[in-house]
Design an enzyme around this catalytic site. Sequence first.
Site, PDB file in Angstrom:
ATOM      1  N   GLU A  54      58.199 -60.368  13.850  1.00  0.00           N
ATOM      2  CA  GLU A  54      57.568 -60.914  15.062  1.00  0.00           C
ATOM      3  C   GLU A  54      57.610 -59.881  16.172  1.00  0.00           C
ATOM      4  O   GLU A  54      58.705 -59.434  16.534  1.00  0.00           O
ATOM      5  CB  GLU A  54      58.295 -62.191  15.498  1.00  0.00           C
ATOM      6  CG  GLU A  54      58.172 -63.324  14.498  1.00  0.00           C
ATOM      7  CD  GLU A  54      58.905 -64.591  14.947  1.00  0.00           C
ATOM      8  OE1 GLU A  54      59.402 -64.643  16.090  1.00  0.00           O
ATOM      9  OE2 GLU A  54      58.976 -65.525  14.147  1.00  0.00           O
TER      10      GLU A  54
ATOM     11  N   HIS B 274      55.685 -68.267  17.583  1.00  0.00           N
ATOM     12  CA  HIS B 274      57.059 -68.666  17.932  1.00  0.00           C
ATOM     13  C   HIS B 274      57.100 -69.317  19.328  1.00  0.00           C
ATOM     14  O   HIS B 274      57.811 -68.863  20.230  1.00  0.00           O
ATOM     15  CB  HIS B 274      58.005 -67.457  17.866  1.00  0.00           C
ATOM     16  CG  HIS B 274      59.431 -67.865  17.576  1.00  0.00           C
ATOM     17  ND1 HIS B 274      60.286 -67.125  16.817  1.00  0.00           N
ATOM     18  CD2 HIS B 274      60.146 -68.957  17.956  1.00  0.00           C
ATOM     19  CE1 HIS B 274      61.456 -67.714  16.729  1.00  0.00           C
ATOM     20  NE2 HIS B 274      61.396 -68.840  17.427  1.00  0.00           N
TER      21      HIS B 274
ATOM     22  N   ARG C 255      62.867 -70.866  10.539  1.00  0.00           N
ATOM     23  CA  ARG C 255      62.892 -69.408  10.405  1.00  0.00           C
ATOM     24  C   ARG C 255      62.079 -69.027   9.184  1.00  0.00           C
ATOM     25  O   ARG C 255      62.169 -69.675   8.128  1.00  0.00           O
ATOM     26  CB  ARG C 255      64.333 -68.896  10.232  1.00  0.00           C
ATOM     27  CG  ARG C 255      65.168 -68.908  11.497  1.00  0.00           C
ATOM     28  CD  ARG C 255      64.703 -67.876  12.531  1.00  0.00           C
ATOM     29  NE  ARG C 255      65.514 -67.871  13.725  1.00  0.00           N
ATOM     30  CZ  ARG C 255      65.261 -68.562  14.849  1.00  0.00           C
ATOM     31  NH1 ARG C 255      64.182 -69.313  14.937  1.00  0.00           N
ATOM     32  NH2 ARG C 255      66.063 -68.470  15.895  1.00  0.00           N
TER      33      ARG C 255
END
Length: 318
Positions: free
Chosen positions: A263, A282, A234
């Site tokens: 994001e 991601h 993260r």
Amino acid sequence: MRILLTTTSYQDTPGDHHALLGAQDYEIHRERGPLPESRMLELAGQFDAFLCGDDEITRAVLDQSLPRLRVISKYGIGLDKIDVTACTEKKVPVLFTPGVNHTTVAEHTFCLLLALVRNLIDSANAVRKGEWKRITGHEIWNKTIGIIGLGRIGQEVAKRALAFGMKVHGLDPYWPEAFAKENGIERHETIETMLPHLDVLSLHANLSESTRHLVNAQRLKLTKPELLIVNTSRAELVHMADILVALDAGSVGGYATDVLDEEPPPPSHPLLRHPKALITPHIGSRTYESVPRQAMRATLNLVNYLKGEKDVIQANKW
Ligand code: NAD
């Protein structure tokens, strides 16, 4: 039964999970997540269950979702965007999918690390433009990697690091004694003692108040020059402004990350075009093998819970 389905990996990847979900007598409302709190608040109250990704499920969202909301089935393992404490207080089960994506994320970690040390992206892009630009890189053999968080993904990263001939150091408050002993992993109690040994730092702890900004300016003073940092966990594990300063100063030689604090990021995000940053959107667990495993587990969790069956994996208890 109305279900809010937000995870795009789930929706966009083929697999048996679509048939299982479709076979239920549910009305599915689809959105393209991850949804911010503002959108979740607009939707809250209309659903019996969420089948979600990294949408912001705050206390306010939860309050507005009740009394109708019965269960949250998270696609994935990271629960940092869900106020799990509030869910537990309100007795809303949070179901999740541990143990189905650790190999895929570990592979992506090495994808990032190898791309970083061999300047893969710049070299390949130059060739594509017709240039034969030969940039000298580094080996990872015989280098030292420090792994923060020796859980499921961290252990898979350790195995791959050993296969590359790296020395492995580790830090985890829940130390996996047998695994570490079997694999000769050097234990550290603090990040301060580990950092000076490292050529590569790889982050695999879950985000919590104890891991937020674990990598910061104070600690980056302790590293060898040009430390490489890989983050498939993260973004908030690192202090973004401090990393940018360290990249410019050279104490960090490269930052390869699959995760950002926003994001998708705004075009002005300072890391996006930094020459020493390598960013993927991601996709650490997004493979044709892993997505159906996660999606099936998340669907089974949801369906089984709503049928009152026992085969569910629940993160919170009361
Ligand atoms: P896990 O729960 O098996 O492992 C996390 C480990 O971190 C645990 O062993 C825990 O004890 C350790 N930890 C907690 N606090 C720590 C601290 N202060 N210092 C050191 N270690 C600490 O979880 P996992 O399956 O290995 O996943 C790890 C994280 O990876 C998830 O929480 C998620 O945020 C992230 N993730 C990212 C992707 C992606 O697509 N990039 C996919 C899956 C998971």
